[in-house]
Enzyme design. Structure first.
Site, PDB file in Angstrom:
ATOM      1  N   HIS A  42       7.533   8.862  -4.956  1.00 32.54           N
ATOM      2  CA  HIS A  42       6.303   8.436  -4.601  1.00 32.54           C
ATOM      3  C   HIS A  42       5.820   8.908  -2.893  1.00 32.54           C
ATOM      4  O   HIS A  42       6.533   9.026  -2.198  1.00 32.54           O
ATOM      5  CB  HIS A  42       6.182   6.975  -4.622  1.00 32.54           C
ATOM      6  CG  HIS A  42       4.969   6.493  -3.791  1.00 32.54           C
ATOM      7  ND1 HIS A  42       3.890   6.965  -4.049  1.00 32.54           N
ATOM      8  CD2 HIS A  42       4.761   5.684  -2.786  1.00 32.54           C
ATOM      9  CE1 HIS A  42       2.977   6.239  -3.263  1.00 32.54           C
ATOM     10  NE2 HIS A  42       3.501   5.390  -2.629  1.00 32.54           N
ATOM     11  N   CYS A  78       2.234   0.802  -6.109  1.00 32.83           N
ATOM     12  CA  CYS A  78       2.762   2.164  -6.049  1.00 32.83           C
ATOM     13  C   CYS A  78       3.694   2.712  -6.988  1.00 32.83           C
ATOM     14  O   CYS A  78       3.902   3.902  -7.388  1.00 32.83           O
ATOM     15  CB  CYS A  78       3.274   2.921  -4.673  1.00 32.83           C
ATOM     16  SG  CYS A  78       2.108   2.531  -3.470  1.00 32.83           S
ATOM     17  N   ASN A 133      -1.460   9.696  -0.120  1.00 31.73           N
ATOM     18  CA  ASN A 133      -0.843   8.647  -0.915  1.00 31.73           C
ATOM     19  C   ASN A 133      -1.762   8.227  -2.134  1.00 31.73           C
ATOM     20  O   ASN A 133      -2.419   7.132  -1.709  1.00 31.73           O
ATOM     21  CB  ASN A 133      -0.319   7.495   0.103  1.00 31.73           C
ATOM     22  CG  ASN A 133       0.433   6.442  -0.958  1.00 31.73           C
ATOM     23  OD1 ASN A 133       0.337   6.336  -1.970  1.00 31.73           O
ATOM     24  ND2 ASN A 133       0.860   5.186   0.084  1.00 31.73           N
TER      25      ASN A 133
HETATM   26  N1  ACO Z   1      -4.253   7.391  14.275  1.00 31.02           N
HETATM   27  C1  ACO Z   1      -3.626   7.254  15.434  1.00 31.02           C
HETATM   28  N2  ACO Z   1      -3.126   6.287  15.881  1.00 31.02           N
HETATM   29  C2  ACO Z   1      -2.493   5.512  15.033  1.00 31.02           C
HETATM   30  C3  ACO Z   1      -2.920   5.614  13.701  1.00 31.02           C
HETATM   31  C4  ACO Z   1      -3.951   6.836  13.156  1.00 31.02           C
HETATM   32  N3  ACO Z   1      -4.426   6.933  11.940  1.00 31.02           N
HETATM   33  N4  ACO Z   1      -2.418   4.785  12.910  1.00 31.02           N
HETATM   34  C5  ACO Z   1      -1.691   3.994  13.755  1.00 31.02           C
HETATM   35  N5  ACO Z   1      -1.697   4.555  14.885  1.00 31.02           N
HETATM   36  C6  ACO Z   1      -1.017   4.133  16.253  1.00 31.02           C
HETATM   37  C7  ACO Z   1      -0.650   2.467  16.290  1.00 31.02           C
HETATM   38  O1  ACO Z   1      -1.743   1.836  16.563  1.00 31.02           O
HETATM   39  C8  ACO Z   1       0.309   2.562  17.279  1.00 31.02           C
HETATM   40  O2  ACO Z   1      -0.342   2.607  18.572  1.00 31.02           O
HETATM   41  P1  ACO Z   1       0.214   1.389  19.502  1.00 31.02           P
HETATM   42  O3  ACO Z   1       1.723   2.187  20.034  1.00 31.02           O
HETATM   43  O4  ACO Z   1      -0.818   1.802  20.661  1.00 31.02           O
HETATM   44  O5  ACO Z   1       0.434   0.180  19.054  1.00 31.02           O
HETATM   45  C9  ACO Z   1       1.015   4.168  17.377  1.00 31.02           C
HETATM   46  O6  ACO Z   1       0.194   4.720  16.600  1.00 31.02           O
HETATM   47  C10 ACO Z   1       2.457   4.000  16.340  1.00 31.02           C
HETATM   48  O7  ACO Z   1       2.354   3.141  15.412  1.00 31.02           O
HETATM   49  P2  ACO Z   1       3.486   3.180  14.383  1.00 31.02           P
HETATM   50  O8  ACO Z   1       3.029   2.105  13.477  1.00 31.02           O
HETATM   51  O9  ACO Z   1       4.888   3.038  14.944  1.00 31.02           O
HETATM   52  O10 ACO Z   1       3.274   4.729  13.694  1.00 31.02           O
HETATM   53  P3  ACO Z   1       4.356   5.215  12.785  1.00 31.02           P
HETATM   54  O11 ACO Z   1       5.156   6.342  13.091  1.00 31.02           O
HETATM   55  O12 ACO Z   1       5.192   4.304  12.266  1.00 31.02           O
HETATM   56  O13 ACO Z   1       3.257   5.647  11.642  1.00 31.02           O
HETATM   57  C11 ACO Z   1       2.459   4.790   9.424  1.00 31.02           C
HETATM   58  C12 ACO Z   1       2.453   4.512  10.905  1.00 31.02           C
HETATM   59  C13 ACO Z   1       1.770   6.130   8.998  1.00 31.02           C
HETATM   60  C14 ACO Z   1       1.630   3.575   8.833  1.00 31.02           C
HETATM   61  C15 ACO Z   1       3.827   4.501   8.759  1.00 31.02           C
HETATM   62  O14 ACO Z   1       4.415   3.391   9.343  1.00 31.02           O
HETATM   63  C16 ACO Z   1       4.141   4.513   7.416  1.00 31.02           C
HETATM   64  O15 ACO Z   1       3.654   5.595   6.720  1.00 31.02           O
HETATM   65  N6  ACO Z   1       4.315   3.341   6.859  1.00 31.02           N
HETATM   66  C17 ACO Z   1       4.483   3.353   5.381  1.00 31.02           C
HETATM   67  C18 ACO Z   1       3.037   2.926   4.920  1.00 31.02           C
HETATM   68  C19 ACO Z   1       2.998   3.210   3.470  1.00 31.02           C
HETATM   69  O16 ACO Z   1       3.040   4.296   2.784  1.00 31.02           O
HETATM   70  N7  ACO Z   1       2.663   2.130   2.431  1.00 31.02           N
HETATM   71  C20 ACO Z   1       2.492   2.149   1.111  1.00 31.02           C
HETATM   72  C21 ACO Z   1       1.420   1.130   0.763  1.00 31.02           C
HETATM   73  S1  ACO Z   1       0.413   1.675  -0.512  1.00 31.02           S
HETATM   74  C22 ACO Z   1       0.604   0.117  -1.540  1.00 31.02           C
HETATM   75  O17 ACO Z   1       1.641  -0.066  -1.858  1.00 31.02           O
HETATM   76  C23 ACO Z   1      -0.604   0.073  -2.200  1.00 31.02           C
END
Ligand code: ACO
Length: 329
Positions: A256, A116, A286
């Site tokens: 980003h 990214c 993203n």
């Molecule tokens: N729909 C519904 N529920 C979901 C989804 C979804 N799409 N995705 C995850 N959940 C669930 C999880 O399974 C979890 O359930 P559980 O409590 O029963 O286990 C619950 O939601 C909470 O999960 P968290 O991971 O705590 O959710 P969070 O609020 O942190 O959001 C997210 C998750 C959006 C992935 C966040 O952590 C995030 O944005 N992280 C950064 C990711 C990123 O941008 N990475 C960049 C990489 S790209 C690259 O470098 C190529």
């Protein structure tokens, strides 16, 4: 070494595919909802390549737009650099495919992998060739087709990603007289390599039938861990970008676009006014290496880049890597 030549941005371009994928699309494959995606990420829709489109097509469109806006002919380009981790092929590079399609027959061409942070890393590296007087016109790009390497059955990651590309033509500042690249900060911490990883399909772990069944050749991410690290690093890089500058001197911060909550946390912590932060995640998701570049190109087209004011780019991605750029328009 003799005096370095100040570098500027002569033209900007971007491209996103026509296919709009709404949040509801994912409910066909996984247990999710439009409400969850919007609340947790700020994403409403993203653009994906159709099956008959290639990732390299996006760079051709973005690169052409940047060259046209810079008033530069394809044969004048000395170097094409593309920041991407989702090129058409593992080998050869997208930069070579794009060089041919754009008719930049005098250009050297190579890809860089900084996930990214790909656009900022590429811009920082490409600018060195101008600064040293080696080249006069360098086309730097960042972009991804993450729809092609993410798993539609992995709800933790697939809803986040959109496809797109952005581009900039770099020239000596005395030629283009805009977009002075005042400084860069590039950083990495390989300890976190496993947080965002495409584990199989490289030289270490080749694809086997079992890998295909499990889908472990796709991008996997530990969202929660990435989130924590990203907030800290986005704040760090924005703080570096602001430096001693008064906020009145800053015209736009282009982070980003990984998650609206991450961007907002950093913005609030540094007291950056809402209207000074570029946001496109609700429309594009993203787009990884493309997001800062698309933000910059769209901001230019909307006349948001004020002369003599600062623009900050702040990126974070797999590696882990993070990077910033300070541009005086
Ligand atoms: N729909 C519904 N529920 C979901 C989804 C979804 N799409 N995705 C995850 N959940 C669930 C999880 O399974 C979890 O359930 P559980 O409590 O029963 O286990 C619950 O939601 C909470 O999960 P968290 O991971 O705590 O959710 P969070 O609020 O942190 O959001 C997210 C998750 C959006 C992935 C966040 O952590 C995030 O944005 N992280 C950064 C990711 C990123 O941008 N990475 C960049 C990489 S790209 C690259 O470098 C190529």
């Amino acid at each position: 070494m003799s005096q370095l030549i100040p570098v500027g941005i002569a033209g900007l371009g971007h491209y996103v595919p026509e296919w709009v994928v709404e949040n509801d699309y994912f409910t066909r494959f996984i247990d999710t909802s439009d409400e969850w995606i919007q609340q947790r990420t700020g994403i409403q829709q993203r653009r994906w390549l159709r099956d008959d489109q290639r990732p390299s097509d996006m760079f051709v469109e973005a690169g052409r737009m940047a060259m046209e806006r810079a008033g530069v002919q394809p044969e004048e380009i000395d170097l094409i650099m593309i920041g991407t981790v989702s090129a058409d092929y593992t080998c050869p590079t997208n930069a070579c495919l794009v060089q041919e399609k754009l008719g930049c027959h005098n250009a050297a061409a190579f890809d860089m992998a900084a996930a990214c942070a790909g656009f900022v890393y590429t811009m920082a590296t490409g600018s060195q060739f101008i600064a040293t007087g080696t080249y006069k016109n360098v086309l730097v790009m960042g972009g991804e087709a993450l729809s092609r390497i993410s798993d539609i059955y992995d709800r933790n990651s697939c809803v986040l990603f959109g496809d797109g590309a952005g581009a900039a033509v770099l020239q000596p500042h005395e030629v283009c007289k805009q977009g002075l690249l005042e400084g860069f900060k590039l950083a990495a911490d390989g300890k976190g390599y496993h947080y965002i990883i495409r584990e199989y399909g490289g030289g270490l772990k080749p694809v086997t039938p079992q890998v295909l069944v499990e889908g472990s050749h796709m991008l996997r991410m530990k969202g929660r861990e990435v989130y924590r690290f990203a907030v800290a690093k986005m704040i760090e890089i924005m703080e570096w970008g602001l430096g001693d500058n008064d906020l009145d001197d800053v015209c736009l911060v282009i982070p980003h676009q990984m998650n609206l909550r991450i961007m907002e946390t950093a913005r609030e912590k540094l007291n950056i006014p809402k209207d000074k932060m570029e946001v496109n995640i609700h429309r594009y998701g993203n787009t990884s290496a493309a997001s800062c570049a698309i933000g910059l190109s769209e901001a230019w087209a909307a006349d948001k880049l004020e002369s003599d004011k600062l623009i900050l780019l702040a990126a974070f991605g797999s590696g882990l890597v993070w990077a910033g750029a300070r541009i005086r328009w």
